[in-house]
Design an enzyme around this catalytic site. Sequence first.
Site, short mmCIF file in Angstrom:
data_model
loop_
_atom_site.label_atom_id
_atom_site.label_comp_id
_atom_site.label_asym_id
_atom_site.label_seq_id
_atom_site.Cartn_x
_atom_site.Cartn_y
_atom_site.Cartn_z
N LYS A 1 -2.54 3.10 10.00
CA LYS A 1 -1.46 3.70 9.21
C LYS A 1 -1.97 4.27 7.89
CE LYS A 1 0.76 0.05 6.49
NZ LYS A 1 0.26 0.42 5.20
N CYS B 1 -2.95 -1.91 9.11
CA CYS B 1 -3.43 -1.18 7.93
C CYS B 1 -4.28 0.04 8.23
CB CYS B 1 -4.18 -2.14 7.01
SG CYS B 1 -3.11 -3.36 6.27
N THR C 1 0.86 -1.19 0.00
CA THR C 1 0.00 0.00 0.00
C THR C 1 0.89 1.23 0.00
OG1 THR C 1 -1.65 -1.22 1.25
CG2 THR C 1 -1.85 1.17 1.27
N LYS D 1 -6.90 1.98 -2.83
CA LYS D 1 -6.60 1.18 -1.63
C LYS D 1 -6.78 2.02 -0.36
CE LYS D 1 -5.10 -1.75 1.23
NZ LYS D 1 -5.86 -2.90 1.66
N PHE E 1 -6.23 -6.20 -1.29
CA PHE E 1 -7.39 -5.93 -0.41
C PHE E 1 -7.67 -7.07 0.56
CE2 PHE E 1 -7.91 -3.33 -4.17
CZ PHE E 1 -8.26 -2.10 -3.64
N LEU E 2 -6.75 -8.05 0.66
CA LEU E 2 -7.05 -9.20 1.54
C LEU E 2 -7.18 -8.76 3.00
CD1 LEU E 2 -4.31 -9.94 3.28
CD2 LEU E 2 -3.62 -10.99 1.15
P1 NAD Z 1 4.94 -7.55 6.81
O1 NAD Z 1 5.67 -6.66 7.71
O2 NAD Z 1 4.18 -8.71 7.36
O3 NAD Z 1 5.93 -8.12 5.70
C1 NAD Z 1 6.87 -7.35 5.04
C2 NAD Z 1 8.07 -8.24 4.74
O4 NAD Z 1 8.96 -7.54 3.88
C3 NAD Z 1 8.87 -8.64 5.98
O5 NAD Z 1 8.98 -10.04 6.05
C4 NAD Z 1 10.24 -7.98 5.75
O6 NAD Z 1 11.31 -8.73 6.27
C5 NAD Z 1 10.28 -7.93 4.24
N1 NAD Z 1 11.24 -6.97 3.67
C6 NAD Z 1 11.55 -5.72 4.09
N2 NAD Z 1 12.50 -5.18 3.31
C7 NAD Z 1 12.80 -6.10 2.36
C8 NAD Z 1 13.69 -6.13 1.27
N3 NAD Z 1 14.48 -5.09 0.98
N4 NAD Z 1 13.76 -7.25 0.52
C9 NAD Z 1 12.97 -8.30 0.80
N5 NAD Z 1 12.10 -8.34 1.82
C10 NAD Z 1 12.01 -7.25 2.60
O7 NAD Z 1 3.94 -6.61 5.98
P2 NAD Z 1 2.49 -6.96 5.39
O8 NAD Z 1 1.48 -6.90 6.47
O9 NAD Z 1 2.59 -8.17 4.53
O10 NAD Z 1 2.26 -5.68 4.47
C11 NAD Z 1 2.99 -5.48 3.28
C12 NAD Z 1 2.33 -4.36 2.50
O11 NAD Z 1 1.01 -4.75 2.10
C13 NAD Z 1 2.14 -3.06 3.29
O12 NAD Z 1 2.27 -1.97 2.42
C14 NAD Z 1 0.70 -3.15 3.77
O13 NAD Z 1 0.13 -1.89 4.01
C15 NAD Z 1 0.04 -3.83 2.59
N6 NAD Z 1 -1.17 -4.59 2.92
C16 NAD Z 1 -1.22 -5.32 4.07
C17 NAD Z 1 -2.37 -6.05 4.36
C18 NAD Z 1 -2.46 -6.85 5.63
O14 NAD Z 1 -3.56 -7.28 5.96
N7 NAD Z 1 -1.38 -7.08 6.36
C19 NAD Z 1 -3.45 -6.05 3.47
C20 NAD Z 1 -3.33 -5.32 2.30
C21 NAD Z 1 -2.20 -4.59 2.02
#
Ligand code: NAD
Length: 433
Positions: A264, A261, A121, A205, A150-151
């Site tokens: 933030k 989410c 996002t 989003k 959007f999960l």
């Molecule tokens: P998360 O913190 O669970 O996972 C992020 C991962 O990225 C971590 O494992 C971290 O080690 C890794 N990472 C960081 N820098 C890196 C690099 N340079 N190379 C490789 N890996 C690297 O985050 P998340 O909850 O999966 O969210 C990820 C994105 O998706 C965010 O922008 C979030 O807003 C968005 N999002 C999250 C959700 C949710 O429900 N969690 C839903 C929709 C969208």
Amino acid sequence: MNVCVIGTGYVGLVAGACLAESGNDVVCVDIDEAKIEKLRQGVIPIYEPGLPELVERNSRDERLTFTTDMEAAVKKSFILFIAVGTPTTPSGAADLTYVFSVAKDIGRYMDRYKLIVTKSTVPVGTAERVRDLIALETKQPFDVVSNPEFLKQGAAVEDFMKPDRVVVGADDVRAGEILRELYGPFVRTGSPVLMMDIRTAEMVKYAANAFLASRISFMNELANLAEEVGADIEMIRKGLASDGRIGPAFLFAGLGFGGSCFPKDTRALIQTGSENNYRMRILEAVETVNLDQVDRFVGKIRRHFGKDLKGKRIAVWGLSFKPRTNDMRDAPAIRVIETLLAEGASVAAYDPEAMEDARTIFGDRIQYASNNYGCLEGANALAVVTEWQVFRNPNFERMKSSMQQPIVFDGRNIFDPAHMRQLGFTYYSIGRK
Ligand code: NAD
């Protein structure tokens, strides 16, 4: 297709496993070596229903692999998803450090055409900055498209497999069509793949999360007024939910929204507004009401016991920011517990999945019970913070006999006030008499 998912967190791991399940060859990359090592051994670092089976099956069939070797993963793949975290900076803006660092790596390692997809996002304009950063590193051709996710945690696999819609922001028609093809197996029942320009896709989003957060704060504000005027927010909710124009989702009053989410993304959209000389007044109120909600809840506990909570033992049911996940990022439980501790109470807590995560936050400042009755031993009151299904029909007699005083502060309205009174509990909830 050969797909690389960079960032193997809640989104990246689910996306990677689901894309492998539809036949693609997927490599998931992360910089966290311990996480990748666990995944290679079949240990799933998060609690997400249905995910272990998917990871196991697709790893066994060698469609899904895990690595920390970004260079090899980039070279091998045609489509590269960026799914790293975008946390909040102190100003409230999204921290794009991880996204930009991945963009540079991609540019550095790519050896032919690549389709780069921003799934994290990210604020409006980020895909353009990603494109510029990659272009600084390479002469190879590439496209950048936006494909926000959007999960919902707790139902992430199902949401990815059967999305309500897929949003694709692409300036290049062919690049967009490649994503339409990739998502084909997930939208066979007719969910739309919505094609739009990149900036609009980035904003959709935030719009979705900010809207859902607004519904929650709106209901919490009504609940607070209902308490003042002697109305019942649950019946108000039903009255609203049965109106086809309103619908039933995200209308539950409670302790407010948390998680990685909503808080933030609401903040980031307010910040985007301020950077563009537009004040997001509704969202500012949404955020304020949300923060107040925990204070009001702890205020009820404090008022019940008199001046402060020194020497009181409070049991807490539920720690994760919502049921069916172990995620404690920005969970209301953190503010509830920190406030209780600051006021001199001791806390014993239980959560079906988030105990390990809670330990990293609270250490030995609270006690951890092995089940929901364990933390009630000698408690002056119970605070229900997360509405896990297992809390809904407890053995009330057992609860009463464990507690020093049969007092329940229900932050999620999971019990019926009349029934609780009948059972002999002093019962407080949100927006109900
Ligand atoms: P998360 O913190 O669970 O996972 C992020 C991962 O990225 C971590 O494992 C971290 O080690 C890794 N990472 C960081 N820098 C890196 C690099 N340079 N190379 C490789 N890996 C690297 O985050 P998340 O909850 O999966 O969210 C990820 C994105 O998706 C965010 O922008 C979030 O807003 C968005 N999002 C999250 C959700 C949710 O429900 N969690 C839903 C929709 C969208």
